[in-house]
Design a protein around this motif. Structure first.
Motif, mmCIF file in Angstrom:
data_model
loop_
_atom_site.group_PDB
_atom_site.id
_atom_site.type_symbol
_atom_site.label_atom_id
_atom_site.label_comp_id
_atom_site.label_asym_id
_atom_site.label_seq_id
_atom_site.Cartn_x
_atom_site.Cartn_y
_atom_site.Cartn_z
ATOM 1 N N ARG A 29 0.814 -1.112 -0.038
ATOM 2 C CA ARG A 29 0.130 0.117 0.115
ATOM 3 C C ARG A 29 0.862 1.193 0.071
ATOM 4 N NH1 ARG A 29 -5.345 -0.289 3.909
ATOM 5 N NH2 ARG A 29 -6.467 -1.913 2.674
ATOM 6 N N GLU A 56 -2.307 -4.380 -12.535
ATOM 7 C CA GLU A 56 -1.317 -3.184 -12.426
ATOM 8 C C GLU A 56 0.006 -3.884 -13.287
ATOM 9 O OE1 GLU A 56 -0.592 -1.709 -8.723
ATOM 10 O OE2 GLU A 56 0.041 0.306 -9.499
ATOM 11 N N TRP A 108 -2.823 0.547 -15.589
ATOM 12 C CA TRP A 108 -3.778 0.044 -14.590
ATOM 13 C C TRP A 108 -5.030 -0.343 -15.523
ATOM 14 C CZ3 TRP A 108 -1.677 4.920 -13.307
ATOM 15 C CH2 TRP A 108 -0.654 4.569 -12.291
ATOM 16 N N ASP A 145 -3.116 7.697 -5.822
ATOM 17 C CA ASP A 145 -3.080 6.942 -4.693
ATOM 18 C C ASP A 145 -1.707 5.830 -4.722
ATOM 19 O OD1 ASP A 145 -5.501 7.602 -3.557
ATOM 20 O OD2 ASP A 145 -6.608 5.843 -4.417
ATOM 21 N N ARG A 146 -1.722 5.320 -6.206
ATOM 22 C CA ARG A 146 -0.621 4.227 -6.301
ATOM 23 C C ARG A 146 0.769 4.955 -6.551
ATOM 24 N NH1 ARG A 146 -1.598 0.337 -4.326
ATOM 25 N NH2 ARG A 146 -0.274 -0.675 -5.449
#
Length: 416
Positions: A9, A105, A115, A183-184
């Motif tokens: 994460r 991903e 993605w 986010d990623r």
């Protein structure tokens, strides 16, 4: 060779994701709660008022939620610490901040990331998938965002064009692609980029947005407009309109409206200098031929030497890459503040074209450069994961195509 991704994460608020190429559990049935992602400020205020927020508090709550959603990138009302706990619970009962499911991903050997995102069913429909691509470059990071599931335009050099249109994406689904990428990539405050990730050394990971993924943005005008209004808001995602580019294959009646109502940079998928050839490469040309398209570009609101229109030109061996084509392109664009992006053709399974030789591309580039047009040759990025220009397609559609090919081979082998 594609590089497998570390699936740790990267944002403590972001949902987990499956390993490269693997699917995660299917999303539950359609959530009855109203998604807040993708609502304009006016729509958000109206939703809060309808939810029982006192009128005198609506503007304050709207600003608080807006910054949590788009600046901080939170995915839970519990994270909105400047809102009372009981109100957060009330909001969570009525609204959702859910992200799409990340099915896969992939990371290219050149640092490009792709993605495959799955959005839940809408009404009586089925879940749908789109691809979103991140291209890291020196000094900037560009996110290529999809506007439709599939496409109606059937451009002969484009992999996406082999997938029929399923439906338009909503404003929520367009904005969600950007939030997932941030986010990623650790692009929200407090986020962390993946170890060894290719991202700009300074500034934001996602600095530029291009509506150049799957679909024709001007055939989904209202949702694209709403989404880009959210993205350009200075107190949220805050990407300047001069760093947002909308790419169209030439939906002439909508071009002026895009300039007046959205006000972002414009890119035109041109690819040919003659109507007969463009009819073949970009069939929309039969409806809106080159002369009409270029007239719309001359009248694009805000176009100037400081806000040039980009003309995209894919280099196809023996098709549109001669010195005569380059000279005709210069003549066509005379009087339009423009720059030209030369795109080496990116092959895909079953494609009928080959990429022009590098020497041919350089000769073409020299001709348009001497005429005063900046014409950077866009080095192919992400080819090894089918993430380059013209290669996007949902994995479900790719799988079905492979199944059809396998079935055809089996039938041919039996002589039936």
């Amino acid at each position: 060779m594609a590089i497998a991704l570390d699936i740790a994460r990267l944002n403590p608020n972001a949902p987990p994701v499956a390993a490269t190429g693997a699917a995660v559990a299917a999303m539950p049935d359609e959530d009855p709660r109203l998604p807040l992602i993708g609502l304009t400020r006016e729509q958000l205020g109206a939703a809060l008022l309808e939810a029982g927020i006192p009128p005198r508090q609506v503007n304050m709550r709207e600003n608080q939620i807006w910054q949590w959603l788009y600046h901080r990138g939170v995915t839970s009302f519990d994270a909105m610490t400047n809102i009372a706990k009981d109100l957060r619970a009330q909001l969570a009962e009525r609204f959702t901040l859910a992200r799409p499911e990340i099915v896969a991903e992939q990371v290219s050997s050149d640092g490009t990331r792709k993605w495959l995102m799955r959005f839940p069913a809408r009404g009586a429909g089925k879940p749908v998938e789109v691809e979103t691509v991140y291209i890291p470059e020196e000094g900037r990071g560009t996110l290529c965002v999809s506007s439709q599931v599939g496409c109606t335009l059937t451009c002969s050099f484009c992999h996406t064009g082999t997938q029929t249109l399923v439906r338009n994406l909503t404003a929520e689904e367009i904005v969600a692609q950007i939030l997932v990428a941030r986010d990623r990539l650790g692009d929200h405050p407090g986020g962390a980029a993946p170890e060894g990730a290719a991202i700009p050394t300074e500034g934001r990971a996602v600095s530029n947005i291009v509506m150049m993924g799957m679909g024709e943005p001007l055939y989904n005008f209202d949702n694209v407009k709403a989404a880009l209004t959210v993205v350009a808001d200075g107190e949220g995602v805050a990407v300047s309109r001069r760093r947002i580019t909308l790419s169209t294959s030439g939906v002439v009646p909508m071009i002026e409206r895009a300039g007046a109502e959205i006000g972002v940079m414009l890119a035109i998928s041109l690819h040919a200098v003659r109507d007969d050839l463009r009819d073949e490469l970009v069939p929309l040309n039969r409806k809106y031929p080159i002369a009409e398209l270029l007239e719309a570009c001359r009248n694009y609101p805000g176009v100037s030497n400081a806000r040039r229109i980009t003309f995209e030109y894919v280099m196809l061996k023996g098709v549109n890459d001669s010195p005569a084509d380059a000279k005709a392109l210069v003549k066509l664009l005379r009087g339009i503040p423009a720059k030209i992006n030369l795109i080496p053709f990116n092959p895909w399974p079953g494609s009928p074209y080959e990429c022009s030789d590098w020497e041919t591309i350089e000769t073409f580039s020299d001709i348009v450069n001497r005429a005063g047009y900046a014409s950077p040759i866009r080095t192919p990025r992400g080819r090894d994961i089918l993430a380059a220009c013209g290669q996007l397609k949902s994995e479900t559609q790719r799988m079905r195509a492979r199944e059809r090919m396998a079935l055809g081979a089996m039938v041919a082998g039996t002589g039936e």
